[in-house]
Design a protein around this motif. Structure first.
Motif, PDB file in Angstrom:
ATOM      1  N   THR A  88     -13.165 -11.046  -8.767  1.00 39.08           N
ATOM      2  CA  THR A  88     -12.022 -11.942  -8.826  1.00 39.08           C
ATOM      3  C   THR A  88     -12.304 -13.135  -7.926  1.00 39.08           C
ATOM      4  N   GLU A 123      -2.360  -6.626 -10.775  1.00 33.83           N
ATOM      5  CA  GLU A 123      -2.483  -6.282 -12.197  1.00 33.83           C
ATOM      6  C   GLU A 123      -1.196  -6.613 -12.948  1.00 33.83           C
ATOM      7  N   TRP A 161      -1.106 -10.397 -13.483  1.00 37.51           N
ATOM      8  CA  TRP A 161      -2.042 -10.797 -14.540  1.00 37.51           C
ATOM      9  C   TRP A 161      -1.514 -10.399 -15.914  1.00 37.51           C
TER      10      TRP A 161
END
Length: 339
Positions: free
Chosen positions: A298, A222, A225
């Motif tokens: 994903t 995370e 990203w």
């Protein structure tokens, strides 16, 4: 004095004709509701709604929002009142909950039969919505379905043959979805037990290489990203293992919400073994990408110990666009929620 007997059942004194519902003067939508309500409990849950509309050729992507729109009470099921009120508000047409309408739609040449090409278009549409075929060879699958349903062996399906086949086909898709959802629940449960307590996101702020414990991997992903980076995972544990069993990272990916694309295998099959054409391999890659987008997973490209020529050969705008590896492009995409 005698009177002639009247036909039908005698009416009780004071009985009245059923009151006509102004929302549905011809009873079309009430009948439609009854067809959706497969278990007869006077309500339509998500599974019944999805089954009924998918079998009528609806686009699966539109169903979730439609269900929520009709389910005004937000109790996870649609009552008869909610269904009739929806159609009254929208002044809408019937939802065509009849497989005969699907047959008519895909009978392009209007010869009252579905030939191989027309059946392929139907199956392709549903597979694009549902992703139920996975890696199955599409051409062979369609041919097998036609042969199995073609009772009179004339290489095409009449309406009766289609209806017999379509009922089982829809149930098959429903079964696949139920198994998939059950597997996802099991994977999430196992993933929770593997991951443990996550780390603080503040420890993943710099650029370069991060050394990450497995339990902290989701937090690190995370964080990457958020920086609009495409993470590359290097599994150091694989170098210290003699066992052929999956590494902890491989288990993590297998049991998480990931769609795995084996890029090294693709390169070997195309460049070395010559068992697949580049176009065939890229079509398989496209399917993997679509499945990931469809299910909100994903997309994980497995490189193993190789450096595939992705930019020069194994990418294209029609199948596996390079833009999916560009964090800025992904972040700028409309309703971007999957990586």
């Amino acid at each position: 004095k005698t009177t002639k007997p009247t036909k039908g059942k005698p009416k009780a004194a004071g009985s009245k004709e059923p009151k006509q519902d102004s929302r549905d003067p011809h009873g079309i939508f009430a009948a439609e509701f009854d067809r959706l309500d497969r278990n007869g409990d006077a309500s339509v849950d998500w599974k019944e709604f999805h089954h009924g509309l998918i079998s009528a050729g609806w686009d699966a992507n539109a169903l979730s929002d439609l269900f929520e729109t009709i389910d005004v009470s937000r109790d996870g099921k649609i009552s008869r009142e909610e269904y009739l009120n929806y159609h009254a508000r929208k002044n809408s047409q019937p939802m065509l909950l009849d497989p005969k309408d699907v047959f008519t739609e895909f009978d392009v040449d209007k010869d009252e039969h579905l030939n191989l090409r027309e059946l392929a278009k139907l199956i392709r549409k549903i597979d694009n919505d549902e992703g139920f075929l996975g890696d199955t060879d599409f051409s062979n699958y369609v041919k097998e379905q036609l042969v199995a349903a073609d009772k009179d062996k004339d290489s095409k399906l009449n309406l009766a043959e289609f209806l017999d086949w379509y009922k089982g086909f829809v149930h098959h898709i429903e079964d696949i979805r139920e198994r998939f959802e059950d597997e996802q629940r099991k994977k999430e449960k196992k993933l929770t037990s593997v991951s443990g307590s996550p780390a603080n996101p503040s420890q993943f702020t710099g650029d370069g290489v991060w050394e990450v414990q497995l339990k902290d991997l989701m937090v690190a992903l995370e964080a990457a990203w958020a920086k609009k980076k495409t993470p590359i995972l290097i599994d150091d544990s694989a170098n210290d293992r003699e066992s052929p069993d999956a590494t902890p990272l491989e288990l993590f990916l297998q049991y998480g919400n990931y769609t795995l694309l084996e890029m090294k295998k693709m390169v070997v099959e195309v460049n070395m073994q010559k068992v697949k054409k580049l176009e065939e391999a890229m079509e398989e890659a496209r399917k993997k990408l679509v499945i990931a987008l469809k299910h909100g997973n994903t997309l994980c490209v497995l490189l193993a110990n190789s450096v595939p020529p992705i930019k020069s050969k194994f990418s294209s705008d029609e199948s596996l666009p390079l833009a999916i590896f560009d964090g800025n492009m992904v972040d700028a995409a409309p309703a971007s929620s999957s990586r």
